[in-house]
Scaffold this motif. Structure first.
Motif, short mmCIF file in Angstrom:
data_model
loop_
_atom_site.label_atom_id
_atom_site.label_comp_id
_atom_site.label_asym_id
_atom_site.label_seq_id
_atom_site.Cartn_x
_atom_site.Cartn_y
_atom_site.Cartn_z
N ALA A 266 60.61 42.25 25.02
CA ALA A 266 59.48 41.35 25.28
C ALA A 266 58.17 42.01 24.86
CB ALA A 266 59.45 40.99 26.76
N PRO A 267 57.12 41.23 24.65
CA PRO A 267 55.81 41.81 24.31
C PRO A 267 55.30 42.70 25.45
CG PRO A 267 55.85 39.45 23.89
CD PRO A 267 57.10 39.76 24.64
N PRO A 268 54.39 43.63 25.16
CA PRO A 268 53.83 44.48 26.22
C PRO A 268 53.21 43.65 27.34
CG PRO A 268 53.22 45.33 24.06
CD PRO A 268 53.87 44.00 23.82
N ARG A 269 53.36 44.15 28.52
CA ARG A 269 52.77 43.49 29.68
C ARG A 269 51.24 43.57 29.62
NH1 ARG A 269 50.77 46.91 34.18
NH2 ARG A 269 52.77 47.35 35.15
N GLU A 270 50.57 42.49 30.02
CA GLU A 270 49.11 42.47 30.07
C GLU A 270 48.68 42.11 31.48
OE1 GLU A 270 46.97 40.62 26.79
OE2 GLU A 270 48.86 40.37 25.71
N SER A 271 47.73 42.88 32.03
CA SER A 271 47.30 42.65 33.40
C SER A 271 45.88 43.14 33.59
CB SER A 271 48.23 43.36 34.39
OG SER A 271 48.19 44.77 34.17
N ILE A 272 45.24 42.66 34.66
CA ILE A 272 43.95 43.19 35.09
C ILE A 272 44.06 43.58 36.55
CG2 ILE A 272 43.03 40.86 35.55
CD1 ILE A 272 40.23 42.07 34.87
N GLU A 273 43.51 44.73 36.86
CA GLU A 273 43.54 45.27 38.22
C GLU A 273 42.11 45.58 38.63
OE1 GLU A 273 44.65 49.73 39.59
OE2 GLU A 273 46.25 48.61 38.59
N VAL A 274 41.67 44.98 39.73
CA VAL A 274 40.33 45.21 40.26
C VAL A 274 40.46 46.00 41.55
CG1 VAL A 274 38.28 44.11 41.24
CG2 VAL A 274 39.34 43.16 39.18
N ARG A 275 39.66 47.04 41.70
CA ARG A 275 39.74 47.93 42.85
C ARG A 275 38.49 47.76 43.70
NH1 ARG A 275 41.74 53.12 39.19
NH2 ARG A 275 43.78 52.23 38.62
N ALA A 276 38.69 47.56 44.99
CA ALA A 276 37.56 47.17 45.85
C ALA A 276 37.57 47.90 47.18
CB ALA A 276 37.60 45.67 46.10
N LEU A 277 36.37 48.26 47.64
CA LEU A 277 36.14 48.70 49.01
C LEU A 277 35.92 47.45 49.85
CD1 LEU A 277 33.56 51.54 48.26
CD2 LEU A 277 36.02 51.82 48.65
N VAL A 278 36.62 47.36 50.96
CA VAL A 278 36.61 46.14 51.79
C VAL A 278 36.16 46.53 53.20
CG1 VAL A 278 38.03 44.27 52.71
CG2 VAL A 278 38.47 45.15 50.40
N PHE A 279 35.07 45.91 53.67
CA PHE A 279 34.48 46.26 54.96
C PHE A 279 34.50 45.06 55.91
CE2 PHE A 279 32.35 48.84 51.66
CZ PHE A 279 32.67 50.10 52.12
N TYR A 280 34.54 45.36 57.20
CA TYR A 280 34.63 44.31 58.21
C TYR A 280 33.46 44.30 59.19
CZ TYR A 280 39.30 43.76 56.39
OH TYR A 280 40.35 43.53 55.54
N HIS A 281 32.51 45.19 58.99
CA HIS A 281 31.32 45.23 59.83
C HIS A 281 30.10 45.46 58.95
CE1 HIS A 281 33.48 45.44 63.72
NE2 HIS A 281 34.39 46.10 63.02
N GLY A 282 28.97 44.95 59.36
CA GLY A 282 27.73 45.18 58.62
C GLY A 282 27.60 44.25 57.44
N VAL A 283 26.61 44.53 56.61
CA VAL A 283 26.31 43.66 55.48
C VAL A 283 26.43 44.45 54.19
CG1 VAL A 283 24.79 42.17 56.81
CG2 VAL A 283 23.85 44.18 55.71
#
Length: 283
Positions: A266-283
Motif C-alpha cells: 500500500a502507499p505510505p501512511r499519511e497522518s498529522i499529529e498535534v501535541r497539546a498541553l491541556v489545562f483544567y484551571h485558570g485561563v
C-alpha cells in the motif's frame, strides 16, 4: 468485523547495566536516532465495534469521530504550515475542549508524516521525509512533561502546575490508514518499571521522553490496540501525560507504528499529529 494483527513491535533493548539510552539528536532538518531496539512478537487488537470501551481516563486513549472543519488544509493535503496553524490548530483546540472539558488548550508542536518507514536511516535532511515511527515510546517522561510547561509558558508555569493538567496528542489520518497503522497500549497494562527515561537533544534545549522495555519474562504482556482502516474522520486521542497520580486514571500511553503484512504494497501512511498541553484551571 474486528481484525487483530500478529506483528513485531520494536522495544528498547535495555543492556541492563544502568546506562542511559542513546540520546536522539534533532537539528538542521535531521533526526539522528541510533538507539538499539529489540523485536518482540505481539498481537494488536482491533477496537472496531468496541470503540466506546476505550477512554482517556480508563485506558489513556480514545477514538473520536470528528470531521475537521479545516477545509483548506484538507484541500491542500496539509502541506501548508501556515494553514495548519491558522485553521487546523483552532479546530483541534475545540475538539479537545469538547472531549475533555478543559478550560485551556495550548498547542506546542505538530508533525505531518507521509514518508517511508525507514526515514530515520536516510541521513542528512531526513526530517523532510518523516514517516511512521516503529519504536515503542511515550513522547514525554513525567519530568519531561513538567519541563514543557516551564519551557513554553514560563511566566505561568508555577500556577499551572498546581492543578491537574495533561499532554494529549491528537492523531488524524490524512487518508484511510492501511500501511503502518498506529498501535496504542492500554496504560494500565504497562508498569512504570517498563519505562526508561531518555533524552531528545535539540540545539537550545533537551527534552525527556520514555522509551519502553518489553515486560519481563513471566509478566503479563502489554495490551495493544488499533483501529483497522482508521479514516480521516476518526481521530485518536493519545494521553502522553496526566498529572493525576493517585491511580484513578490512566497517566501515559506507549504507542508505535506497526507492520501489517497484508498492506506491505500500500502507499505510505499519511497522518498529522498535534501535541497539546491541556489545562483544567485558570485561563
Amino acid at each position: 468485523m474486528p481484525r487483530d494483527v500478529d506483528t513485531i513491535l520494536h522495544y528498547y533493548a535495555d543492556p541492563g547495566d544502568g546506562s542511559e539510552p542513546t540520546p536522539i539528536y534533532v537539528g538542521q532538518g535531521t533526526v539522528t536516532n541510533e538507539r538499539k531496539m529489540a523485536q518482540v512478537q505481539v498481537t494488536v487488537h482491533d477496537i472496531t465495534e468496541r470503540e466506546s470501551e476505550f477512554t482517556l481516563d480508563k485506558t489513556g486513549f480514545q477514538l473520536v469521530t470528528r470531521p475537521t472543519t479545516a477545509a483548506a488544509c484538507v484541500a491542500d493535503n496539509f502541506e501548508n504550515v501556515d494553514l495548519i496553524k491558522s485553521e487546523y490548530f483552532p479546530d483541534t483546540v475545540n475538539l479537545l475542549k469538547e472531549e475533555t472539558a478543559a478550560t485551556r488548550v495550548f498547542i506546542f508542536d505538530h508533525k505531518v508524516r507521509r514518508g517511508p518507514a525507514d526515514w530515520h536511516s536516510r541521513g542528512q535532511g531526513n526530517a523532510s521525509q518523516r514517516g511512521p515511527l516503529h519504536r515503542v515510546h511515550i513522547d514525554q517522561s513525567y519530568d519531561g512533561a513538567d519541563f514543557l510547561v516551564k519551557w513554553f509558558l514560563p511566566d505561568e508555569a508555577d500556577t499551572l502546575l498546581q492543578h491537574r493538567w495533561q499532554i494529549i496528542n491528537v492523531w488524524r489520518p490524512l487518508h484511510t490508514i492501511a500501511k503502518d497503522p498506529l498501535a496504542v497500549a492500554d496504560a494500565h497494562s504497562v508498569a512504570d518499571t517498563d519505562l526508561v527515561e531518555a533524552r531528545v537533544v535539540y540545539r537550545d534545549h533537551t527534552r525527556k521522553t520514555w522509551t519502553v522495555k518489553a515486560p519481563p519474562a513471566g509478566s503479563p504482556p502489554h495490551k495493544w490496540h488499533y483501529k483497522h482502516q482508521q479514516t480521516t474522520d476518526e481521530v485518536m486521542l493519545i494521553k502522553c501525560f496526566d498529572s493525576a497520580d493517585d491511580g484513578s486514571v490512566a497517566r501515559r500511553v506507549p504507542h508505535s507504528a506497526f507492520r501489517d503484512k497484508e498492506y506491505d504494497d500500500a502507499p505510505p501512511r499519511e497522518s498529522i499529529e498535534v501535541r497539546a498541553l491541556v489545562f483544567y484551571h485558570g485561563v
